[in-house]
Design an enzyme around this catalytic site. Sequence first.
Site, PDB file in Angstrom:
ATOM      1  CG  ASN A 295      48.763  43.606  30.638  1.00 26.51           C
ATOM      2  OD1 ASN A 295      47.659  43.565  30.127  1.00 26.51           O
ATOM      3  ND2 ASN A 295      48.992  44.221  31.795  1.00 26.51           N
TER       4      ASN A 295
ATOM      5  CE  LYS B 251      46.178  39.745  44.514  1.00 29.18           C
ATOM      6  NZ  LYS B 251      46.641  40.538  43.381  1.00 29.18           N
TER       7      LYS B 251
ATOM      8  CG  PHE C 110      39.378  38.144  36.743  1.00 28.37           C
ATOM      9  CD1 PHE C 110      38.426  39.025  37.235  1.00 28.37           C
ATOM     10  CD2 PHE C 110      39.051  37.326  35.668  1.00 28.37           C
ATOM     11  CE1 PHE C 110      37.166  39.088  36.662  1.00 28.37           C
ATOM     12  CE2 PHE C 110      37.789  37.382  35.094  1.00 28.37           C
ATOM     13  CZ  PHE C 110      36.847  38.264  35.593  1.00 28.37           C
TER      14      PHE C 110
HETATM   15  N1  CTP Z   1      45.796  43.146  40.750  1.00 27.87           N
HETATM   16  C1  CTP Z   1      45.817  44.388  41.318  1.00 27.87           C
HETATM   17  N2  CTP Z   1      46.971  45.107  41.392  1.00 27.87           N
HETATM   18  C2  CTP Z   1      48.126  44.607  40.921  1.00 27.87           C
HETATM   19  C3  CTP Z   1      48.125  43.317  40.334  1.00 27.87           C
HETATM   20  C4  CTP Z   1      46.948  42.619  40.277  1.00 27.87           C
HETATM   21  O1  CTP Z   1      44.773  44.858  41.753  1.00 27.87           O
HETATM   22  N3  CTP Z   1      49.223  45.309  40.993  1.00 27.87           N
HETATM   23  C5  CTP Z   1      44.520  42.393  40.728  1.00 27.87           C
HETATM   24  C6  CTP Z   1      44.017  42.014  39.367  1.00 27.87           C
HETATM   25  O2  CTP Z   1      43.096  42.970  38.882  1.00 27.87           O
HETATM   26  C7  CTP Z   1      43.313  40.688  39.643  1.00 27.87           C
HETATM   27  C8  CTP Z   1      44.078  40.115  40.808  1.00 27.87           C
HETATM   28  O3  CTP Z   1      44.737  41.210  41.427  1.00 27.87           O
HETATM   29  O4  CTP Z   1      41.970  40.849  40.054  1.00 27.87           O
HETATM   30  C9  CTP Z   1      45.092  39.056  40.466  1.00 27.87           C
HETATM   31  O5  CTP Z   1      45.955  39.481  39.452  1.00 27.87           O
HETATM   32  P1  CTP Z   1      47.134  38.545  38.952  1.00 27.87           P
HETATM   33  O6  CTP Z   1      47.924  39.269  37.935  1.00 27.87           O
HETATM   34  O7  CTP Z   1      46.602  37.194  38.634  1.00 27.87           O
HETATM   35  O8  CTP Z   1      47.993  38.359  40.284  1.00 27.87           O
HETATM   36  P2  CTP Z   1      49.137  39.145  40.994  1.00 27.87           P
HETATM   37  O9  CTP Z   1      48.602  39.694  42.264  1.00 27.87           O
HETATM   38  O10 CTP Z   1      49.815  40.088  40.081  1.00 27.87           O
HETATM   39  O11 CTP Z   1      50.125  37.940  41.419  1.00 27.87           O
HETATM   40  P3  CTP Z   1      51.255  37.172  40.575  1.00 27.87           P
HETATM   41  O12 CTP Z   1      52.059  38.226  39.877  1.00 27.87           O
HETATM   42  O13 CTP Z   1      52.016  36.474  41.656  1.00 27.87           O
HETATM   43  O14 CTP Z   1      50.562  36.221  39.680  1.00 27.87           O
END
Ligand code: CTP
Length: 399
Positions: free
Chosen positions: A210, A343, A325
């Site tokens: 990404n 979380k 975040f």
């Molecule tokens: N995060 C994580 N592990 C993942 C995805 C996300 O630890 N597999 C963490 C990111 O570092 C961030 C937070 O979770 O601090 C939120 O990430 P975000 O991408 O906004 O959310 P997701 O949990 O992926 O949810 P969604 O896909 O429903 O937006």
Amino acid sequence: MTLKGREVVLGVTGGIAAYKAAEVVSRLRKQGANVHVIMTKSAMEFVQPLTFETLSNNPVVTDTFDRRAPWEVEHISLAQRAEVFVIAPATANMLAKMACGIADDMLSTTLLATKAPVLVAPAMNTGMWTADATQHNMEVLRSRGVQVVGPGAGFLACGDVGSGRMSEPQEIVAAVENILNPKLDMAGLKVMVTAGATRERLDPVRYMTNDSSGKMGFAIAEAAKNRGAQVTVVAGATTAKEPDGVSIVRIESTRDLLAAVTARAPEMDVIIQAAAPADYRFSVQHDQKMKKQSGAAIVLELVENPDVAAAVGQMKKPGQTLVGFAAETENLMENAARKLDKKNLDMIVANDVSRPGAGFNVDTNIATLLTRKGSVECPLQQKAELAQRILDQVLELRK
Ligand code: CTP
């Protein structure tokens, strides 16, 4: 006397705000600083050197070729002696010269030679401040570590109302104090920051990733280190400049991130997860480069990755502060609040990544810092500034 015995060089350039620089000198002196003023030729059209000479109790340096002033050939020693180099007011012209490294007068020559931290207080008409050229120059200067105070908005000398007004002398002096006496309010804390994008391999030459640049995570790591914390960064792929003085652990995939973060989490006081881990990976990772299928479509299956932040939330120890975040393009606050709970975080930095100036790969961000006690709005600002606000809130939560 917060600045007793500290060496401050103040460059005054030619803007109407030059008269306010006199008050900067006077306030610095009251704090005990030894102030050396360098004026450009056009600054002298606005204020007499005698004003600064009297206030600083030091000779004012004006022009390289004035043979009556023996100290002026020693400008290099001034560049070396400076503990901080302040330009107030900094005109658009001066900022442009700095960005290009032009050294054509006493001030720009001394500035180019200094290794001291540089602080600029821009002052100009709104149109000049918002001009692409000026904004580009500011970006160049910021990327080199030049610190900026202001400009503020208000009534300008030209009759306009808008941004471009030099910060007040007390704000400039506060910024100098911040540089010379950085607050070490995170001393003794172990902080882990995650940054950048993970990569999920399809085969030895292809992967899914990404746009995360690591800028936000690196800015937080740098700010925490400057505030005295012992900082570990677990970073995926990044394009931002790595911070100095922190330990950096490189990982590739979300599963690597999970392993690196959970192994270190128990010993951390604060964990801030600014990385953008891939939520999915390929169900099969090929050992050899995949070949074209002579016209047939390829269907790739994705399987869900572990949620690192949720795993850290599950193993949370008493006294730990966990920050995540939320990068959203819709329903920002609802989604952020849900992630805060799911979380087991103490704070979530909610980002609407669809807004200009926010999110991936830019130097600025717009965010809401959401905790269970309330929220703090952070309007469009540099990621370095937002990093400080996030750390302020972390310390607030730990009180
Ligand atoms: N995060 C994580 N592990 C993942 C995805 C996300 O630890 N597999 C963490 C990111 O570092 C961030 C937070 O979770 O601090 C939120 O990430 P975000 O991408 O906004 O959310 P997701 O949990 O992926 O949810 P969604 O896909 O429903 O937006």
